[in-house]
Enzyme design. Structure first.
Site, PDB file in Angstrom:
ATOM      1  N   ASP A   1      34.975 -76.720-101.852  1.00 39.55           N
ATOM      2  CA  ASP A   1      33.858 -75.910-102.361  1.00 39.55           C
ATOM      3  C   ASP A   1      32.555 -76.710-102.380  1.00 39.55           C
ATOM      4  OD1 ASP A   1      32.622 -73.690-103.440  1.00 39.55           O
ATOM      5  OD2 ASP A   1      34.091 -73.415-105.039  1.00 39.55           O
TER       6      ASP A   1
ATOM      7  N   ASP B   1      32.189 -64.558-102.711  1.00 37.77           N
ATOM      8  CA  ASP B   1      32.800 -64.440-104.045  1.00 37.77           C
ATOM      9  C   ASP B   1      32.912 -62.980-104.453  1.00 37.77           C
ATOM     10  OD1 ASP B   1      33.328 -67.052-104.605  1.00 37.77           O
ATOM     11  OD2 ASP B   1      31.503 -67.413-105.730  1.00 37.77           O
TER      12      ASP B   1
HETATM   13  C1  GLA Z   1      32.905 -71.070-106.527  1.00 35.70           C
HETATM   14  C2  GLA Z   1      33.869 -70.423-105.561  1.00 35.70           C
HETATM   15  C3  GLA Z   1      34.904 -69.648-106.327  1.00 35.70           C
HETATM   16  C4  GLA Z   1      35.624 -70.552-107.297  1.00 35.70           C
HETATM   17  C5  GLA Z   1      34.624 -71.237-108.200  1.00 35.70           C
HETATM   18  C6  GLA Z   1      35.285 -72.299-109.060  1.00 35.70           C
HETATM   19  O1  GLA Z   1      32.126 -70.128-107.176  1.00 35.70           O
HETATM   20  O2  GLA Z   1      33.187 -69.641-104.630  1.00 35.70           O
HETATM   21  O3  GLA Z   1      35.821 -69.049-105.437  1.00 35.70           O
HETATM   22  O4  GLA Z   1      36.383 -71.488-106.579  1.00 35.70           O
HETATM   23  O5  GLA Z   1      33.592 -71.870-107.452  1.00 35.70           O
HETATM   24  O6  GLA Z   1      34.395 -72.916-109.903  1.00 35.70           O
END
Ligand code: GLA
Length: 701
Positions: free
Chosen positions: A442, A509
Site C-alpha cells: 500500500d 477503495d
Molecule cells: C488503504 C487501502 C485499503 C486498506 C487501508 C488500510 O486505504 O486502500 O484497502 O488497506 O489502506 O489502512
C-alpha cells in the site's frame, strides 16, 4: 518488423505502420498498416516531428528543454545515425517492457555542444504496440542542466480531435473523460509524486483517422501534453512531468526518460484489446503472469483495526468454508497500530493482536487450508514509531518546517540508499517470517515536503522513484513465488511501471457495485481485467451507504480478480451459502473470466462487459441496468467479440431457460434484456442497479 528504405525507417506491427524520416526528424506516417508506395513524394515534408526544433521556429511544446553550460538554452538536434538491433537496451533503474521485438535506435547530436539525444523504438508486432524511450547523453566538456525529457513526441495532422483521459479522485478513479481539442494546449498530469487517482498516464487521442493510445511505464509525476498549433498539427508529448524538475549532467553522464508506449487502432475496443494483450505479454511478469489468481478474503472492511487472533481465525475459517483460497491480513497487525496514528515503519509483530506473532497466525491460517497474505505500507513512517524516534531523518521533510501530514503519516525518503536498505530488510523479514504467498503493497499519501539530504531539489521526485523501483525490484526478485498486489489508497498508483513488479493492483477503495461500473470500465480501457482487484463487500456499502446485494456485487467483481472484503463470520448461513456458490462458479469459469478477451458493453440505461474465450466458444457477459422508469421498453444490449457465424446457447445465471442465437444476432440485434426484472429481482438489485450475468456457450448449429 523494422526495415530501412533510403532515408526512411518503416516500423510495422501486425496491423499498424510507423514511418520515420530521421534526417528531418519527421514522423511521416503513423496509423493503419499501409504499403510504402508514394511516401517519399506525398508525405515527407509535413513538418511532423519526433524531435522538436525550437530554433527553427518550432514553438510548439518541446520534447527537450535544457540549459547549456554557458547559461543559454539553445540546442538543435541533428540526425547522426540509426541502428536496428534485436536487443532492447536497458533503461537504467527504471521498469521496462520485455519480450521479442526489434528496436530502432536513432541518434541526434547538437553540433556546438555535442549533447546527444537517443530515441529507441521497440516494435511488439502481435500486440500492435511500439515502446519508445529517450536518453540524453552529455558529450560536452561542461555540465548541463536538463529541464525536460519527454519519452514520445508524435505530431499528427490537425483534424477535429478529442482526448480521452481517465481522471478522478480517491474512490472515483479513472472515470473516462472526453475533452475536445480545438486550439491551444490540453494537459493530463500528476505533480503528486505518484501517478495519481486524479489522472492516469493512459490517454487516447482520437481524431478523424483513428485512435492513438499513449501510456507510460512510470509511477511518479507524469504529463501528457496535447497542443493544437498554428502549423496545422496536433503535437502529443508523453513522459515524466517537468514540474520542479531539473537534472544536472556532468560530462559523459546520461539521463534516461521512462519508457512510453504507443498504440494505434480504429475503435476503442480495438485499442483496449491491443493494450490488454501488450500488458499481459510484455509488462506483467514472473510466475503469476499466466497463472489463475486465487480468490482472496481480506479483513479490512470486516474489522478495520479492531481485531485479535480469534476474530481473524473466525473470518479465515468462514473463508475456507465458502471456498476462498487466500486470506489477507490487512492493516493493524504490527507495532502498536490500533488506528492510523502510529507504527508505520515498525514492521514487527503486535503479539497481542496476532496471538503470538505473524509466524504463528500465518501457520494457523495455513492449517485451515488457506494461503496467507499480508498488508504492508513500506514507503511510510508514523512519527509515533520506533523507527521515527531512532531515525527521524528517514522521513521526507524539510528542516525548519512543520511537515504536512496526510492520514497522520509522512513518506519515507526513499531517495536515500540507507532508507532503501532499511525497507528491503524490514519487509523482506516480514515476508520470510510469515511465509506470505501474497503481499498487498500500500501507499496511502502523496508527496509534500520533498527534501533529502544531499539531493538537489529538482532531482527529488525522480530520485525517489529510482529508489522505489530499486526496492520493489529487489523484493520481488527475492520472493519470486509471491503474488504482489499494489494499492495506493485504492487505485492511486495503477500504472504500467507498477505492473512490471506487481501482477495486480487494487482498483479502488470504493467497493459499491454501481460506483465500480465507471471505475472498472475506465480502468479496463487500458489495463486487462486480471490486473484489477475487485471485491465483494458488506451489503450496506461502507463508502456510499447504499444497499448492495451480494449477487450484483459478484457480477460486477467478475469484471476483475474476485475477492471478498467483509466479516464472513458474521454472515448468516444463507448468505454464506450464496457466497459459496459464487466462488464455486467463479473457480469453474476463472480461466475465462481472468484471461479471456474482455470488451465493455454500453447501451442506453445499461452497461457492463463480456469476456470471451480465445477460441470464441464460451463467453460470460454481465449487463447492469443503471436506470429504470415505469412504462418504458426494456433496455437492450449488443454483445461483442463472439463468432459471427457460430450459434450460442444463452442462459441467465440462476435461471434454467436457455435460448439459442447466432453470434451475429447477439452482436447486432440490440437484444432486449430478458430476465432482468422477472425473478427475485431484489437479489440482483444494488442501489437501483439491476445486474444479470449471461452465460454463452457455442453449440453445434
Ligand atoms: C488503504 C487501502 C485499503 C486498506 C487501508 C488500510 O486505504 O486502500 O484497502 O488497506 O489502506 O489502512
Amino acid at each position: 518488423m523494422i526495415r530501412r528504405k533510403g532515408q526512411f525507417y518503416i516500423l510495422e506491427t501486425e496491423h499498424t505502420t510507423l514511418i520515420l524520416k530521421p534526417e528531418t526528424a519527421e514522423c511521416v506516417y503513423y496509423g493503419r498498416k499501409i504499403r510504402f508506395c508514394g511516401i517519399a513524394e506525398l508525405l515527407a515534408g509535413s513538418e511532423r516531428r519526433i524531435v522538436s526544433q525550437p530554433w527553427r521556429g518550432d514553438f510548439t511544446e518541446q520534447n527537450v528543454l535544457l540549459y547549456n553550460a554557458d547559461g543559454g538554452f539553445t540546442y538543435d538536434f541533428v540526425y547522426s545515425k540509426g541502428k536496428i538491433s534485436a536487443e532492447k537496451p536497458e533503461i537504467a533503474g527504471l521498469p521496462s517492457s520485455y519480450g521479442e521485438g526489434k528496436t530502432l535506435e536513432l541518434k541526434f547530436v547538437d553540433g556546438p555542444t555535442k549533447v546527444c539525444l537517443y530515441q529507441y523504438y521497440t516494435v511488439y508486432e502481435n500486440s500492435d504496440v511500439i515502446a519508445v524511450s529517450a536518453q540524453l547523453v552529455n558529450q560536452s566538456k561542461k555540465e548541463i542542466r536538463l529541464r525536460r525529457l519527454m519519452s514520445i513526441q508524435l505530431d499528427l495532422p490537425r483534424e477535429e480531435a478529442e482526448v480521452i483521459s481517465f481522471r478522478g479522485v480517491w474512490g472515483r478513479e479513472r472515470h473516462r473523460t472526453v475533452q475536445p481539442i480545438t486550439k491551444g494546449i490540453y494537459i493530463c498530469d500528476s505533480k503528486k509524486g505518484m501517478s495519481s487517482h486524479e489522472c492516469n498516464p493512459f490517454v487516447i487521442l482520437k481524431n478523424g483517422t483513428g485512435l492513438y493510445g499513449f501510456n507510460l511505464l512510470y509511477s511518479g509525476n507524469h504529463a501528457e501534453i496535447f497542443e493544437s498549433d498554428e502549423r496545422g498539427r496536433i503535437r502529443a508529448l508523453t513522459g515524466m512531468s517537468d514540474y520542479m524538475f531539473e537534472w544536472k549532467l556532468a560530462p559523459t553522464e546520461s539521463f534516461c526518460a521512462p519508457e512510453a508506449v504507443l498504440c494505434y487502432a480504429e475503435s476503442e475496443d480495438e485499442l483496449s484489446e491491443r493494450m490488454h494483450a501488450f500488458v499481459r505479454e510484455h509488462i506483467v511478469r514472473g510466475k503469476w503472469k499466466n497463472r489463475e489468481r486465487p480468490v482472496l478474503v481480506n479483513n479490512w472492511e470486516g474489522t478495520y483495526f479492531n481485531f485479535d487472533e480469534k476474530k481473524i481465525l473466525s473470518i479465515a475459517a468462514a473463508a475456507k468454508e465458502v471456498g476462498a483460497e487466500l486470506f489477507v491480513l490487512d492493516d493493524g497487525w504490527f507495532g502498536k497500530r490500533n488506528d492510523d496514528r502510529s507504527s508505520l515503519g515498525d514492521w514487527y509483530d503486535n503479539v497481542e493482536k496476532t496471538g503470538g506473532g505473524l509466524a504463528s497466525l500465518a501457520g494457523k491460517i495455513r492449517d485451515l487450508g488457506l494461503a496467507f497474505g499480508i498488508w504492508v505500507e513500506p514507503e511510510m513512517i508514523s512519527e509515533d514509531s520506533d523507527l521515527y524516534r531512532s531515525h527521524p531523518n528517514f522521513a521526507m521533510k524539510i528542516p525548519g518546517r512543520e511537515p504536512w501530514r496526510i492520514r497522520n503519516q509522512l513518506v519515507l525518503n526513499l531517495a536515500d540508499e540507507r532508507v532503501q536498505n532499511y525497507v528491503v530488510r524490514a519487509i523482506g523479514d516480514v515476508l520470510s517470517r510469515s511465509g506470505a504467498a501474497y503481499v498487498k503493497w500500500d501507499f496511502n499519501r502523496h508527496f509534500t515536503d520533498c527534501f533529502g539530504k544531499g539531493i538537489v531539489g529538482g532531482e527529488y521526485f525522480h530520485r525517489y522513484l529510482l529508489g522505489y523501483y530499486k526496492v520493489v525490484s529487489k523484493l520481488t526478485k527475492k520472493f519470486p513465488s509471491v503474488l504482489f498486489e499494489g494499492c495506493a489508497s485504492g487505485g492511486g498508483r495503477f500504472d504500467l511501471g507498477n505492473l512490471c513488479y506487481f501482477q495486480q493492483y487494487w482498483t479502488s477503495d470504493d467497493t459499491d457495485a454501481r460506483e465500480r461500473l465507471a471505475i472498472q470500465a475506465g480502468t479496463a480501457c487500458g489495463y486487462p481485467q486480471n490486473t484489477m482487484g475487485a471485491h465483494v463487500s458488506a451489503q450496506v456499502n461502507h463508502q456510499t451507504g447504499r444497499r448492495n446485494s451480494f449477487a450484483a456485487q459478484f457480477n460486477v467483481a467478475c469484471g476483475g480478480v474476485l475477492g471478498y472484503e467483509l466479516d464472513l463470520s458474521a454472515l448468516t448461513e444463507t448468505e454464506r451459502a450464496v457466497i459459496k456458490e459464487q466462488i464455486a462458479f467463479y473457480k469453474d469459469k476463472r480461466k475465462l473470466l481472468q484471461f479471456g478477451k474482455q470488451f465493455r458493453l454500453q447501451a442506453p440505461r445499461a452497461e457492463g462487459f463480456i469476456t470471451v474465450s480465445a477460441d470464441q466458444s464460451e463467453a460470460i457477459a454481465v449487463v447492469n441496468v443503471t436506470e429504470t422508469h415505469p412504462n418504458e421498453p426494456l433496455p437492450f444490449i449488443r454483445f461483442k467479440g463472439l463468432n459471427e457465424s457460430a450459434v450460442y446457447s444463452v442462459s441467465v445465471r440462476g435461471r434454467t431457460e436457455t435460448v439459442l442465437a447466432g453470434g451475429d444476432v447477439l452482436m447486432r440485434g440490440a437484444i432486449p434484456l430478458f430476465g432482468v426484472f422477472d425473478t427475485e429481482p431484489v437479489q440482483r438489485e444494488c442501489g437501483g442497479l439491476f445486474s444479470s450475468m449471461y452465460i454463452l456457450k457455442k453449440v453445434k448449429a
